[in-house]
Design a protein around this motif. Sequence first.
Motif, mmCIF file in Angstrom:
data_model
loop_
_atom_site.group_PDB
_atom_site.id
_atom_site.type_symbol
_atom_site.label_atom_id
_atom_site.label_comp_id
_atom_site.label_asym_id
_atom_site.label_seq_id
_atom_site.Cartn_x
_atom_site.Cartn_y
_atom_site.Cartn_z
ATOM 1 N N ASP A 95 0.849 -1.189 0.000
ATOM 2 C CA ASP A 95 0.000 0.000 0.000
ATOM 3 C C ASP A 95 0.890 1.246 0.000
ATOM 4 O O ASP A 95 1.291 1.731 1.060
ATOM 5 C CB ASP A 95 -0.922 -0.003 1.220
ATOM 6 C CG ASP A 95 -1.834 1.215 1.252
ATOM 7 O OD1 ASP A 95 -1.892 1.945 0.244
ATOM 8 O OD2 ASP A 95 -2.475 1.442 2.300
ATOM 9 N N PHE A 96 1.195 1.748 -1.179
ATOM 10 C CA PHE A 96 2.046 2.927 -1.291
ATOM 11 C C PHE A 96 1.283 4.222 -1.035
ATOM 12 O O PHE A 96 1.879 5.294 -1.009
ATOM 13 C CB PHE A 96 2.696 2.980 -2.675
ATOM 14 C CG PHE A 96 3.735 1.915 -2.896
ATOM 15 C CD1 PHE A 96 4.967 1.996 -2.253
ATOM 16 C CD2 PHE A 96 3.485 0.842 -3.731
ATOM 17 C CE1 PHE A 96 5.929 1.011 -2.446
ATOM 18 C CE2 PHE A 96 4.433 -0.138 -3.932
ATOM 19 C CZ PHE A 96 5.665 -0.058 -3.291
ATOM 20 N N THR A 97 -0.040 4.138 -0.858
ATOM 21 C CA THR A 97 -0.831 5.339 -0.582
ATOM 22 C C THR A 97 -0.967 5.595 0.910
ATOM 23 O O THR A 97 -1.480 6.641 1.308
ATOM 24 C CB THR A 97 -2.245 5.202 -1.187
ATOM 25 O OG1 THR A 97 -2.952 4.154 -0.517
ATOM 26 C CG2 THR A 97 -2.155 4.892 -2.674
ATOM 27 N N GLY A 98 -0.531 4.654 1.741
ATOM 28 C CA GLY A 98 -0.661 4.799 3.181
ATOM 29 C C GLY A 98 0.300 5.821 3.751
ATOM 30 O O GLY A 98 1.184 6.338 3.053
ATOM 31 N N PRO A 99 0.148 6.131 5.040
ATOM 32 C CA PRO A 99 0.959 7.186 5.663
ATOM 33 C C PRO A 99 2.461 6.891 5.658
ATOM 34 O O PRO A 99 3.261 7.817 5.702
ATOM 35 C CB PRO A 99 0.410 7.236 7.095
ATOM 36 C CG PRO A 99 -0.279 5.921 7.312
ATOM 37 C CD PRO A 99 -0.808 5.530 5.989
ATOM 38 N N MET A 100 2.855 5.626 5.582
ATOM 39 C CA MET A 100 4.283 5.302 5.618
ATOM 40 C C MET A 100 5.014 5.791 4.373
ATOM 41 O O MET A 100 6.185 6.138 4.413
ATOM 42 C CB MET A 100 4.470 3.790 5.778
ATOM 43 C CG MET A 100 4.047 3.271 7.139
ATOM 44 S SD MET A 100 4.304 1.488 7.334
ATOM 45 C CE MET A 100 2.956 0.837 6.372
ATOM 46 N N PHE A 101 4.297 5.812 3.234
ATOM 47 C CA PHE A 101 4.928 6.200 1.966
ATOM 48 C C PHE A 101 4.323 7.466 1.364
ATOM 49 O O PHE A 101 4.771 7.917 0.311
ATOM 50 C CB PHE A 101 4.792 5.063 0.946
ATOM 51 C CG PHE A 101 5.518 3.811 1.321
ATOM 52 C CD1 PHE A 101 6.888 3.717 1.193
ATOM 53 C CD2 PHE A 101 4.822 2.708 1.806
ATOM 54 C CE1 PHE A 101 7.571 2.554 1.535
ATOM 55 C CE2 PHE A 101 5.486 1.539 2.148
ATOM 56 C CZ PHE A 101 6.867 1.462 2.011
ATOM 57 N N ALA A 102 3.306 8.038 2.009
ATOM 58 C CA ALA A 102 2.529 9.116 1.394
ATOM 59 C C ALA A 102 3.373 10.316 0.993
ATOM 60 O O ALA A 102 3.088 10.978 -0.009
ATOM 61 C CB ALA A 102 1.407 9.543 2.336
ATOM 62 N N HIS A 103 4.397 10.643 1.759
ATOM 63 C CA HIS A 103 5.206 11.837 1.476
ATOM 64 C C HIS A 103 6.659 11.444 1.206
ATOM 65 O O HIS A 103 7.587 12.157 1.602
ATOM 66 C CB HIS A 103 5.118 12.819 2.642
ATOM 67 C CG HIS A 103 3.733 13.322 2.895
ATOM 68 N ND1 HIS A 103 3.110 14.237 2.071
ATOM 69 C CD2 HIS A 103 2.833 13.024 3.878
ATOM 70 C CE1 HIS A 103 1.894 14.486 2.529
ATOM 71 N NE2 HIS A 103 1.700 13.768 3.625
ATOM 72 N N ALA A 104 6.846 10.330 0.502
ATOM 73 C CA ALA A 104 8.207 9.872 0.204
ATOM 74 C C ALA A 104 8.904 10.760 -0.813
ATOM 75 O O ALA A 104 10.123 10.899 -0.785
ATOM 76 C CB ALA A 104 8.168 8.431 -0.294
ATOM 77 N N GLY A 105 8.135 11.348 -1.729
ATOM 78 C CA GLY A 105 8.734 12.245 -2.716
ATOM 79 C C GLY A 105 9.432 11.496 -3.834
ATOM 80 O O GLY A 105 9.340 10.270 -3.962
ATOM 81 N N PRO A 106 10.170 12.211 -4.676
ATOM 82 C CA PRO A 106 10.779 11.616 -5.871
ATOM 83 C C PRO A 106 11.899 10.636 -5.590
ATOM 84 O O PRO A 106 12.346 9.937 -6.498
ATOM 85 C CB PRO A 106 11.299 12.833 -6.645
ATOM 86 C CG PRO A 106 11.477 13.904 -5.615
ATOM 87 C CD PRO A 106 10.396 13.669 -4.610
ATOM 88 N N ALA A 107 12.377 10.566 -4.354
ATOM 89 C CA ALA A 107 13.428 9.590 -4.034
ATOM 90 C C ALA A 107 12.886 8.168 -4.050
ATOM 91 O O ALA A 107 13.655 7.212 -4.203
ATOM 92 C CB ALA A 107 14.036 9.893 -2.665
ATOM 93 N N ALA A 108 11.581 8.015 -3.918
ATOM 94 C CA ALA A 108 10.982 6.679 -3.935
ATOM 95 C C ALA A 108 11.243 6.024 -5.284
ATOM 96 O O ALA A 108 11.076 6.635 -6.342
ATOM 97 C CB ALA A 108 9.485 6.772 -3.661
#
Length: 503
Positions: A95-108
């Motif tokens: 789940d990439f939309t969850g809070p753990m990844f929500a604000h990862a930015g372009p480094a993801a």
Amino acid sequence: MGLMVACELGLAGVDVLVIERLTSIDPTMKAGYVNLATAQAFQRRGMLPRLRERHDAAVERMRKFLASKGIGNAAGGGPVGAHFGGIVVDTGLVDFTGPMFAHAGPAAGVILVSQQEIEALLNERAADLGVTVLRGAEVAGFAAEGDGVTVTLGDGRTVRGEWLVGADGGRSVVRKLAGFEFPGVDPEVTARQFVVDMIGHEKLRAGWNRTDGGVYLHGPYPGRVVTVEFDGPPEDREAPITPAELEATIRKVAGVDVEVTAIHSATRFTDHTRQATTYRLGRVLLAGDAAHVHSPLGGQGQNLGIGDAVNLGWKLAAVVQGTAPEDLLDTYTAERHPAGKWVLDWTRAQVAAMRTDARSQALRTVLTDLISTPDGATYVLAKLSGVLHRYESGNHDLVGAPAPDIELADGTRVADHCADGRALLLDLADNATVRDAADGWATRVRVLSIKPAHQVAWSAILVRPDGYVAWAADENPDMSALSVALRQWFGEPALRDSSPSEV
């Protein structure tokens, strides 16, 4: 990770010398993966585009290899990618939309970058920052005194600085000479990682494979193989690795006969794990493998070292320049030792799950079932990505966590404003009281007042130079807590910054 520490110090204006035993980058294949936390560390220093170039080239090489094996796509449960003991995480479940990844930015998504490429990038950055790298030299001894450290080199020369950082690998001379305790667990397996030309490789299955003889990984590049055998450590880990040895380990673990015609890179590793009880003794500090050793399973070694470096660099620079008290360095061990312990525990657990006995097989079956669920896949990938790691929390849920890489109204992101290595006080709600609170730290804390491009829960965030949150507020900022955080991490206000000193 001495180069990364040196670059962080150089960015802050500290005069730093790197003593490097090797005359050039070691071509032996080691780490080939960076996690999200590492990619974000490079992004904050303006190096993400160069990191992405290396990643894209690696992805293309991987695609060609997979095509040669008749595999069209590595994503979503393919044979390569994030894994736990060879149990590959199906990214289609995450789940990439969850809070753990929500604000990862372009480094993801910037993942496939080798240790050699990281070192090459840091060499370029060190040169740009004026960091001196003394190659072909090694530490023979040192004397730590009240006001500095005198280092004796192998050729008899001496150099002197205020502090000494031992980032000289798992067999660290600095750690041994300084007397750091280094407890841990002895090795029980023999593993090899190599890149070779070979005849008969067509019968090797791509990705992670578990057999009665052990575990092996083939790919994600042509000729790259990892084998793990569970019948004890090597008799002589330093003995030259021959084609016959590599042919034998493939035969034992994979059950395939190959002929190795050329060795491009080969190394042995074990599952021994050790960690220094403290990362600082007086004026001597440890970072990277000098502070902790473990098997490379899960690809955490390089990332752990980068995390050490960015945590230590800004703190040591502040102490050298007199803008923060020396006890700020005590937070280095307090914050990074738990991160190291986590990596050691996860590598031990992966070895346990890879064993071929009946009990380990039962454990592996349970783990496979868990990792094959959306929650399990998301959790494991988040842990390996570094986004779940946090330091001691404060009066807000965001404190101690990696800073969210929010998109801002002018099209920039939070990480774009961290290139100078200073802390960042982000005012997202046009609050003059928040901005004014940092007046006494103007040389150490950059203030940015700007609206977010999209609605967020936070009105203000104080980001440390290493990208972790020191203070945050929602609608009603706690100004007393902000004052405490500024003093805790950046010293007293309106101190006159000293001129650059030596490390």
